[in-house]
Design an enzyme around this catalytic site. Structure first.
Site: not given
Length: 727
Positions: A459, A406
């Site tokens: 990401e 993330d």
């Protein structure tokens, strides 16, 4: 300060120097600290032979005694009489060498972090007929004045089990008799002697929920896996395999019918989620973070227990069972992994020993303005090792197939979400965080070297170069990268009224300019259906029918576009309201034909994608894609070609992004032959119009769109068609 006072106030740094058994000139002295004891005597473990009674020292809880002719290798226990009861324990302070063993090699390899630190259940061979079962505790708190283990076993009394500080900054102690399932924390005094909030174990393997947030002793090695066949299969080339990912928030996918239960358990999810995902044809489940987190509203993106699956849904073995069952049903498991930041909760990592052990000290590097949370100090070897170890831990002990990392961009840039003057340039005056880059490269190399079946996914929302290129090529080393550009551009395009799409045609085609610069996953993630952005269905313009048709057309285009696929839960049923983490998906919508139709389309898209090599084998190979016509902005039409690795199978995909049907629409094709309709998003079974489309179309020897042949086909309104030809 006298040792009695140090022990009483839990301020002892080196209890092994005072407590335990010591022999000099044939005399053995025993010293034990036992708050609440009235009488204490020593006995030999194994034989039960009495060694002698200890005497209270200076009216304190320190008991001492000296005896002659005591075995040098004596392993001893203590018989303790209190006001209320009598009991026996084995003295922890006789196992100094075994306790220190925990940290001798911890910095040699990252996996030693979870193999040596935390609460390790061990069986000590001390030369008796039977080994002694113990728990070895080790925690890193280099600037603490004192650290104690506290738990139910000592009534959370910090003076009972002081730990020993080592030269490396780790604190260690072995405590016999503790079993899996017992709760514990660390009581830490900072360098000035001030007591900090009780801390959960940074390498704790299980944790309790609010209000205690206590760590729980857990045996990491007693689960028997049954997924060897899957693990071997997963070692195959992921770039050449189909990958359609179902992104799930475990707490809100479906809520239990039992009002006494807040969530479906890991075992409930085995019974309900796995069959659903298998029926829908997804290849992988990606779960939002499962590392233990205190605040439900963070969805897991504010983790505290990095080595512990959240106990909201069950214990770690039950999570292992969930992963195991996924694998036995040919479903891979990806977890969201969050090394970008962590919260300030008192029981967590922030200012762990009163200093910035885990986070950057300077708030210009160590504080996240977006999330009001701490940032790991990627320049510290201990922190880097802690995080790399955590990545390896999830793959080794939970057989995770992939880590989706993330907020990578927030780690890469020192000025991420900061204004001028709020950040510190690197040594070259730039904004790249060299320390974070180095950490990510180390993590990726370690994962791919140690676990051939696993993958990492970034990401990363910027154009940082070579995110999914190998480290030896100067890349970050990720296996895949989310294509955030495609997601934002295509969603912006599809949200436009069809009459205006001609002016935004470049948004739907631009992704192919850079599509093969990285190994992309196409995501329609949870971030796109929350915080006022609305559900995917509600992003679509038009009346009820056109909204559904736009969604189906868009989904068809997504599956035709090069790149692996990811869809957040609810997209596939046409969820009408945006995602709410405190509620279930709107499963009742499947009482209506429209939503049954949308679900059926996603099921068929997954089937076509998984069973048609031309749709996935060259997701990352430019040889497998070409535009047929990307310039028809006036009619908002797109046509493209997907080819299998050997070139023998071709799929023509055509999308009509207007509500106007196009009869006898001509499209260029590369081969002579009969083109068979694979999928029509306007089919009546999908709640489409059922506009008449031929099931098979023969090519004509008429050059079109720079192709040697062409076909004519009726294009339904707001629809994507896929047609197959095979040699």
């Amino acid at each position: 300060m006298l040792i009695e006072e140090q022990l009483k106030h839990a301020n002892c740094t080196d209890p092994f120097n005072y407590l335990g058994k010591k022999t000099n000139d044939g005399v053995t002295e025993f010293n034990v600290w036992l708050p609440g004891a009235k009488n204490v005597s020593v006995f030999e473990i194994g034989s039960g032979k009495n060694v002698g009674k200890l005497k209270r020292k200076n009216k304190t809880d320190l008991f001492s005694g000296q005896f002659k002719k005591v075995k040098e290798d004596l392993v001893y226990g203590l018989k303790i009489e209190t006001k209320d009861t009598n009991y026996e324990v084995i003295d922890p302070y006789q196992f100094q060498d075994q306790a220190f063993h925990a940290v001798h090699y911890v910095d040699h390899a990252p996996e030693n972090v979870y193999q040596q630190l935390g609460a390790q259940l061990l069986s000590l061979d001390v030369g008796l007929d039977k080994n002694i079962e113990v728990t070895r505790f080790a925690v890193f708190a280099p600037n603490a004045k004192a650290v104690s283990i506290i738990g139910d076993f000592n009534f959370w009394n910090g003076s009972c089990h002081p730990m020993q500080k080592t030269s490396m900054g780790y604190w260690v102690l072995i405590v016999p008799g503790l079993a899996a399932g017992q709760r514990y924390k660390y009581q830490i005094k900072d360098s000035h002697g001030n007591q900090l909030p009780h801390k959960a174990d940074p390498v704790g393997f299980s944790a309790e929920q609010y209000p205690s947030h206590a760590s729980i002793i857990f045996n990491q090695y007693d689960y028997k896996w049954n997924d060897a066949k899957w693990i071997e299969k997963a070692k195959s080339d992921k770039y050449r395999n189909a990958m359609s990912i179902y992104e799930v928030h475990l707490g809100s996918w479906k809520r239990p019918s039992d009002p006494k239960k807040t969530y479906l358990s890991y075992r409930d999810l085995v019974d309900e989620l796995i069959p659903y995902v298998k029926d829908m044809g997804y290849t992988h489940i990606e779960v939002l973070p499962v590392s233990e987190f205190p605040f439900d509203g963070s969805w897991g993106y504010q983790p505290v227990g990095m080595f512990s699956p959240t106990s909201r849904f069950g214990d770690p073995n039950e999570f292992k069972f969930f992963v195991d069952q996924c694998h036995q049903n040919d479903i891979g498991v990806i977890i969201d992994w969050v090394p970008a930041h962590f919260p300030e909760d008192g029981h967590g990592l922030a200012r762990f020993d009163g200093t910035h052990v885990y986070e950057y000290e300077d708030p210009r590097k160590g504080w996240h303005p977006d999330w009001n949370s701490c940032i790991y100090d990627f320049g510290k070897d201990t922190v880097r090792q802690f995080l790399v170890a955590n990545a390896l831990f999830w793959i080794e002990h939970f057989h995770i197939d992939g880590l989706r990392v993330d907020a990578v961009a927030s780690m890469l840039y020192l000025d991420y979400s900061r204004k001028d003057g709020e950040w510190i340039p690197n040594v070259d005056g730039g904004n790249e965080n060299y320390e974070a880059i180095s950490f990510l490269q180390w993590m990726n190399k370690a994962v791919y070297e140690k676990f051939p079946h696993a993958m990492t996914i970034a990401e990363e929302s910027t154009s940082f170069p070579k995110v999914s290129k190998p480290v030896f090529e100067g890349g970050l080393g990720f296996g895949f990268k989310w294509n955030m550009g495609w997601m934002h551009d295509s969603l912006h395009y599809i949200s436009k009224d069809p009459s205006y799409r001609r002016y935004h045609h470049g948004e739907i085609t631009f992704s192919m300019v850079y599509s093969f610069s990285e190994s992309f996953v196409l995501p329609i993630s949870h971030d796109e259906v929350v915080h006022g952005k609305g559900a995917l269905l509600r992003k679509m313009p038009g009346d009820e029918w056109q909204q559904a048709a736009n969604l189906r057309c868009y989904a068809g285009f997504m599956y035709a576009h090069p790149g692996k696929k990811l869809n957040f839960m609810g997209n596939e049923i046409g969820q009408s309201s945006e995602w709410n983490h405190d509620a279930s998906l709107q499963w009742h919508l499947l009482d209506f034909d429209k939503h049954i139709g949308i679900q059926s389309l996603y099921r068929d898209l997954n089937s076509v994608y998984r069973t048609t090599p031309a749709m996935y084998e060259c997701d990352h190979d430019p040889a497998g894609f070409s535009w047929i016509d990307h310039g028809n902005a006036e009619q908002s039409m797109l046509s493209l070609l997907r080819k299998s690795k050997d070139g023998k199978q071709c799929v023509v995909a055509i999308s009509n992004f207007t509500p106007v049907p196009r009869d006898e629409f001509r499209v260029g094709v590369p081969k002579e032959g009969t083109y068979t309709l694979l999928l029509n998003s306007d089919d009546k079974k999908y709640w489409g119009s059922g506009y008449k489309v031929a099931k098979k179309v023969k090519s004509e020897a008429l050059e079109w769109n720079n192709q040697p042949h062409s076909i004519r086909i009726n294009m339904p309104p707001l629809a994507t068609l896929m047609l197959l030809i095979t040699e």
